[in-house]
Design a protein around this motif. Structure first.
Motif, PDB file in Angstrom:
ATOM      1  N   UNK A 242      38.461  43.594  38.717  1.00 48.80           N
ATOM      2  CA  UNK A 242      39.231  44.361  37.738  1.00 48.80           C
ATOM      3  C   UNK A 242      40.562  43.695  37.440  1.00 48.80           C
ATOM      4  N   UNK A 243      41.206  43.152  38.469  1.00 43.33           N
ATOM      5  CA  UNK A 243      42.486  42.475  38.259  1.00 43.33           C
ATOM      6  C   UNK A 243      42.347  41.285  37.325  1.00 43.33           C
ATOM      7  N   UNK A 244      41.198  40.634  37.338  1.00 43.86           N
ATOM      8  CA  UNK A 244      40.974  39.490  36.456  1.00 43.86           C
ATOM      9  C   UNK A 244      40.552  39.925  35.056  1.00 43.86           C
ATOM     10  N   UNK A 245      39.835  41.038  34.972  1.00 45.16           N
ATOM     11  CA  UNK A 245      39.364  41.496  33.665  1.00 45.16           C
ATOM     12  C   UNK A 245      40.489  42.046  32.792  1.00 45.16           C
ATOM     13  N   UNK A 246      41.467  42.715  33.393  1.00 46.30           N
ATOM     14  CA  UNK A 246      42.511  43.355  32.580  1.00 46.30           C
ATOM     15  C   UNK A 246      43.237  42.337  31.692  1.00 46.30           C
ATOM     16  N   UNK A 247      43.753  41.222  32.206  1.00 50.27           N
ATOM     17  CA  UNK A 247      44.386  40.259  31.282  1.00 50.27           C
ATOM     18  C   UNK A 247      43.399  39.646  30.305  1.00 50.27           C
ATOM     19  N   UNK A 248      42.139  39.464  30.722  1.00 47.36           N
ATOM     20  CA  UNK A 248      41.141  38.964  29.790  1.00 47.36           C
ATOM     21  C   UNK A 248      40.909  39.926  28.641  1.00 47.36           C
ATOM     22  N   UNK A 249      40.909  41.227  28.962  1.00 46.88           N
ATOM     23  CA  UNK A 249      40.748  42.241  27.919  1.00 46.88           C
ATOM     24  C   UNK A 249      41.907  42.165  26.920  1.00 46.88           C
ATOM     25  N   UNK A 250      43.131  42.086  27.447  1.00 48.91           N
ATOM     26  CA  UNK A 250      44.286  42.059  26.536  1.00 48.91           C
ATOM     27  C   UNK A 250      44.324  40.766  25.722  1.00 48.91           C
ATOM     28  N   UNK A 251      43.869  39.672  26.301  1.00 39.61           N
ATOM     29  CA  UNK A 251      43.791  38.425  25.533  1.00 39.61           C
ATOM     30  C   UNK A 251      42.902  38.616  24.298  1.00 39.61           C
TER      31      UNK A 251
END
Length: 399
Positions: A242-251
């Motif tokens: 989840x910690x890795x997905x959150x910035x990927x989502x915002x990107x």
């Protein structure tokens, strides 16, 4: 047989699928590839083929059961960090162990945790606002939110959370590390988990850790290696993904102008999370190899027993035969299910928890910070590509 191509294929950005994946998918049939370690493998890129491999009893995740020694397993790192955990078990053992933890991550139980999670997200966003722009989305939200949630769920003391994350980060890195150093990081994590399990074993309020420790102590359904492997997988996967997905989502949201829509209509959050899960690759290519347990056929190609198969989920999730205009961010997309959490027996046991956390993160930011925007050009963001999961080193934002 054609010479195996080097894999992972090169890409211009960690979150952009390699062009060669689309070419391989157009060809229809699986192709031969060679990962940095181990024997060649078949690469599966089509959606229907991926589902077939992931759900077929002709394939397993246990290399030992398939008769494949560790040095021959196709993998991206010096050792498979998921080895001897629930992620590499086959039935019937997988069924028994998964049953011990599956009830903790049911949608109903996860929903009961949503208000508490929202409270954590509110506190983190408030801290980011108080510090003022530019602020690091990773340090303020993407990393601490899932760490607090999984540690609360499993009972890791607040005072230990920073240390645990540092061990986890070292364990999941694949850069310049020998098998001995990987095992050293694992040993530190396991020593901590063993001590925690011993303390929780006789505590009626010991939660999931205590319950699993009792399963081991009373003889039974978990040996020590399985207990530690299960706790390690739950604790690491429970926050790293989840910690890795959150910035990927915002990107992707900033790149495709999707965040403005969410800020205008937060009711789109659930649909947005599913679409972003489809588009944002998480695990490094070449992870979670499958092993043919018998002669079988995939995509019209004969796969002999003992051969290895790599299912590339990022390619399957952009298959135009399954998703119309697959590279477009579409909050109103049809209901064809993505494969971000896998499929079949090894569908992610924590999928409900991850979905809830991602929904809470997007919803809280969209409501509290509707003017959020990147503080640097998106192409200047640095992504750590030498880890088991892809992650942004930082993500400066303004509002």
């Amino acid at each position: 047989m054609a010479e195996a191509a080097a894999f992972p294929f090169p890409s211009d950005h960690p979150l952009h699928p390699a062009p060669a994946l689309a070419e391989a998918r157009k060809g229809g049939a699986p192709v031969r590839v060679r990962l940095p370690f181990g024997d060649p493998a078949w690469l599966v890129t089509r959606y229907e083929d991926a589902k077939a491999v992931l759900s077929s009893p002709s394939f397993g995740r246990d290399a030992h059961r398939a008769g494949i020694p560790e040095e021959r397993t196709a993998r991206i790192g010096p050792i498979d960090v998921s080895d001897r955990t629930i992620m590499t078990m086959d039935p019937p053992r997988h069924t028994q162990v998964r049953g011990l933890v599956g009830k903790v991550f049911t949608p109903r139980r996860v929903e009961r945790l949503r208000p508490w999670t929202r409270g954590v997200a509110e506190r983190l966003v408030t801290g980011m606002q108080e510090e003022g722009p530019p602020a690091d989305l990773v340090r303020h939200l993407a990393l601490p939110l899932p760490i607090e949630v999984i540690c609360e769920l499993l009972g890791v003391p607040s005072s230990d959370r920073d240390s645990f994350h540092a061990w986890s980060d070292a364990f999941l890195s694949t850069a310049d590390r020998t098998p001995d150093r990987v095992r050293e990081s694992q040993a530190r994590i396991d020593a901590y988990l063993a001590e925690m399990a011993a303390l929780r074993r006789d505590d009626p309020d010991g939660g999931l850790v205590g319950a699993l420790a009792r399963e081991h102590h009373e003889g039974s359904r978990l040996n020590e290696e399985e207990l530690l492997g299960l706790l390690r997988a739950l604790l690491i996967a429970g926050h790293e993904t989840t910690a890795s997905l959150i910035p990927g989502f915002f990107y992707v949201l900033f790149k495709e102008d999707g965040f403005t829509r969410l800020a205008t209509d937060p009711g789109l959050v659930s649909a947005a999370v599913e679409e972003l899960l489809r588009l944002v690759p998480l695990i490094r290519p070449g992870s979670f190899t499958r092993y043919a347990l018998e002669d079988t056929v995939v995509g019209g190609v004969g796969v002999p027993a003992g051969d290895q198969v790599v299912v590339e989920l990022s390619a399957a999730n952009r298959d135009p035969d399954a998703f119309a205009d697959p590279d477009r961010l579409d909050f109103e997309r049809g209901r064809t299910p993505h494969l971000a959490f896998g499929h079949g027996l090894h569908h992610c046991v924590g999928a409900s928890l991850a979905r809830m956390e991602l929904q809470v993160a997007l919803e809280t930011v969209a409501e509290r910070m509707p003017g959020l925007r990147p503080a640097v050009p998106l192409e200047e963001l640095r992504w750590n590509e030498e880890r088991f999961v892809r992650s942004a080193e930082s993500f400066p934002v303004s509002w």
